[in-house]
Design an enzyme around this catalytic site. Structure first.
Site, short mmCIF file in Angstrom:
data_model
loop_
_atom_site.label_atom_id
_atom_site.label_comp_id
_atom_site.label_asym_id
_atom_site.label_seq_id
_atom_site.Cartn_x
_atom_site.Cartn_y
_atom_site.Cartn_z
N ARG A 61 0.84 -1.21 0.00
CA ARG A 61 0.00 0.00 0.00
C ARG A 61 0.87 1.25 0.00
NH1 ARG A 61 -2.21 2.01 4.53
NH2 ARG A 61 -2.49 -0.03 5.47
N TYR A 114 -14.45 16.30 -15.60
CA TYR A 114 -14.89 14.89 -15.59
C TYR A 114 -16.00 14.72 -14.55
CZ TYR A 114 -14.56 9.84 -15.18
OH TYR A 114 -14.85 8.52 -15.16
N ASP A 185 -5.82 18.09 -14.71
CA ASP A 185 -6.08 16.76 -15.26
C ASP A 185 -5.57 16.76 -16.69
OD1 ASP A 185 -7.18 14.50 -16.50
OD2 ASP A 185 -8.97 14.52 -15.23
N LYS A 210 -6.47 5.32 -19.56
CA LYS A 210 -6.65 5.76 -20.94
C LYS A 210 -5.36 5.52 -21.73
CE LYS A 210 -10.56 6.88 -19.13
NZ LYS A 210 -10.87 8.16 -18.55
C1 LIG Z 1 -11.52 8.58 -17.32
C2 LIG Z 1 -11.17 9.91 -16.80
C3 LIG Z 1 -10.98 10.13 -15.43
C4 LIG Z 1 -11.19 9.06 -14.40
O1 LIG Z 1 -10.26 8.04 -14.52
P1 LIG Z 1 -10.59 6.54 -14.04
O2 LIG Z 1 -9.31 5.84 -14.33
O3 LIG Z 1 -11.73 6.08 -14.88
O4 LIG Z 1 -10.95 6.61 -12.61
C5 LIG Z 1 -10.58 11.38 -15.03
N1 LIG Z 1 -10.41 12.39 -15.91
C6 LIG Z 1 -10.60 12.22 -17.23
C7 LIG Z 1 -10.39 13.36 -18.14
C8 LIG Z 1 -11.00 10.99 -17.71
O5 LIG Z 1 -11.23 10.83 -19.02
#
Ligand SMILES: *Cc1c(COP(=O)(O)O)cnc(C)c1O
Length: 394
Positions: A61, A114, A185, A210
């Site tokens: 962890r 998001y 982000d 992603k």
């Molecule tokens: C998918 C996404 C998230 C969240 O990520 P997860 O891995 O699904 O928790 C956050 N910000 C953006 C821009 C995303 O496309």
């Protein structure tokens, strides 16, 4: 296409940095430390490691060598000092945000981030006495949104449905002058197409699910920041909330990184060409893609981003639900599904949001279609869209 990324540096980070082959058995691929804990030969060795839990393997962890290798690469790719890895992008975002605020504080967040980031800031943190203002993302409107108790400015540039972008450098300069932490982000661009820390941001967050993973097989998240900020987040949110990435997923994402540049290039090439194709199509009213020259923010995008990737949205020239659905149902290569950044092409119609309890507050028009162009050839994707647009009768 080529980026001005130093290709030697990129090759070094993706294929050499941190890969201590000579102390192992010279493996080509790094070992997967699929263990929850580590053992020690003496009490003294155990005690010494425990005092450095944020950097030495004691309990997974906290620290695990497979995660450390991935974290070092992501920090280097973003031009940051250090990184922490999480079970999902949302876990990374929650830890990064929560670490900056306490009851009575205020957050300024860009409009329409998001969906679960929005829920975190508006609803979840609201329960703990943290208030928030959502603002246009324009530098000129920022001062009016900031309050004496503001601690954090949260950006998502571009966002992943309508692709508005913010002037990261100017906003981070303002934030720094006013003692505010900035989080960006950067999932849409990946570290290859934009580096917010180099533009002045304090923390970059990623959904590693992603592009970084890239194969639709692993959830993951990351935050990249300075060493002191990493230590602060490690000692509170990271260890207490415990949303750590599994070693297996870290290993899969390391594998994904080997082809990150190739995948980003193909996705960008496809994205550019498909955006231009849709922009001219009579059944399409409007395309949202920051690198289209007709985009209102094209010059800013070209200034702070090196590429744009394969994710975009467009409005169909109709609001008739049956035509919208006919179009989507006839796509053969664009599968209907959420997420993006992987090998396969995907389609997410906003119309699906209208009946979902979790998302029904959407600001998205019913004729908005988000598509992600994966790794197929441009002609395949173009023909797929063309035939489905034809059959839709729009
Ligand atoms: C998918 C996404 C998230 C969240 O990520 P997860 O891995 O699904 O928790 C956050 N910000 C953006 C821009 C995303 O496309």
């Amino acid at each position: 296409m080529s980026f001005d990324t130093d290709s030697l540096e990129l090759d070094y980070i993706l294929h050499h940095l941190g890969e201590d082959r000579k102390h192992l058995s010279q493996p080509g691929s790094p070992p997967l430390y699929l263990t929850s804990m580590f053992t020690f030969p003496t009490v003294d060795a155990m005690r010494n490691t425990l005092t450095c839990e944020s950097s030495l393997p004691f309990y997974t962890r906290g620290t695990n060598p497979t995660l450390s290798l991935l974290a070092d690469k992501l920090a280097a790719l973003e031009g940051g000092e250090a990184a922490l890895l999480f079970a999902s992008g949302s876990a990374a975002i929650a830890a990064a945000v929560c670490a900056q605020v306490q009851a009575g504080d205020h957050i300024v967040c860009v409009d329409h981030p998001y969906s679960w980031t929005s829920k975190l800031i508006k609803q979840f943190l609201g329960r703990y006495g943290v208030s928030a203002t959502f603002w246009t993302g324009e530098v000129s409107d920022l001062a009016a949104a900031v309050q004496p108790n503001t601690k954090l400015v949260y950006l998502e540039s571009p966002n992943s449905f309508t692709f508005e972008i913010q002037d990261i450098e100017a906003i981070c300069r303002f934030a720094r002058e006013n003692n505010l932490v900035t989080i960006v982000d950067n999932s849409y661009c990946s570290p290859l197409f934009q580096n917010p820390i180099k533009l002045g941001a304090d923390i970059v967050v990623h959904s590693a699910t992603k592009y970084l993973s890239g194969h639709s097989d692993a959830l993951g998240g990351a935050l990249i920041c300075s060493q002191p900020m990493r230590e602060k987040i490690f000692q509170s949110e990271y260890m207490t909330l415990g949303g750590t990435m599994s070693p297996m997923n870290a290993w899969l994402i390391l594998r994904g990184l080997r082809t990150l540049e190739l995948r980003m290039l193909r996705s960008h090439e496809n994205g550019m060409a498909i955006a231009q194709f849709l922009d001219k199509h009579p059944a399409v009213k409007k395309v949202n893609y920051p690198f289209l020259e007709s985009s209102a923010t094209y010059h800013l995008a070209a200034k702070q981003m090196k590429g744009c990737g394969g994710l975009m949205s467009f409005e169909l020239n109709t609001t008739e639900l049956n035509k919208i659905e006919t179009f989507c149902n006839h796509l053969k290569y664009f599968h209907l599904g959420c997420s993006w950044g992987s090998f396969e092409s995907l389609c997410f119609p906003a119309a699906t949001l209208y009946t979902s309890a979790n998302y029904s507050q959407t600001h998205l028009p019913v004729n908005l279609i988000r598509i992600y162009c994966g790794l197929e050839h441009f002609e395949t994707l173009k023909q797929d869209l063309e035939q489905a647009l034809f059959l839709s009768g729009i």
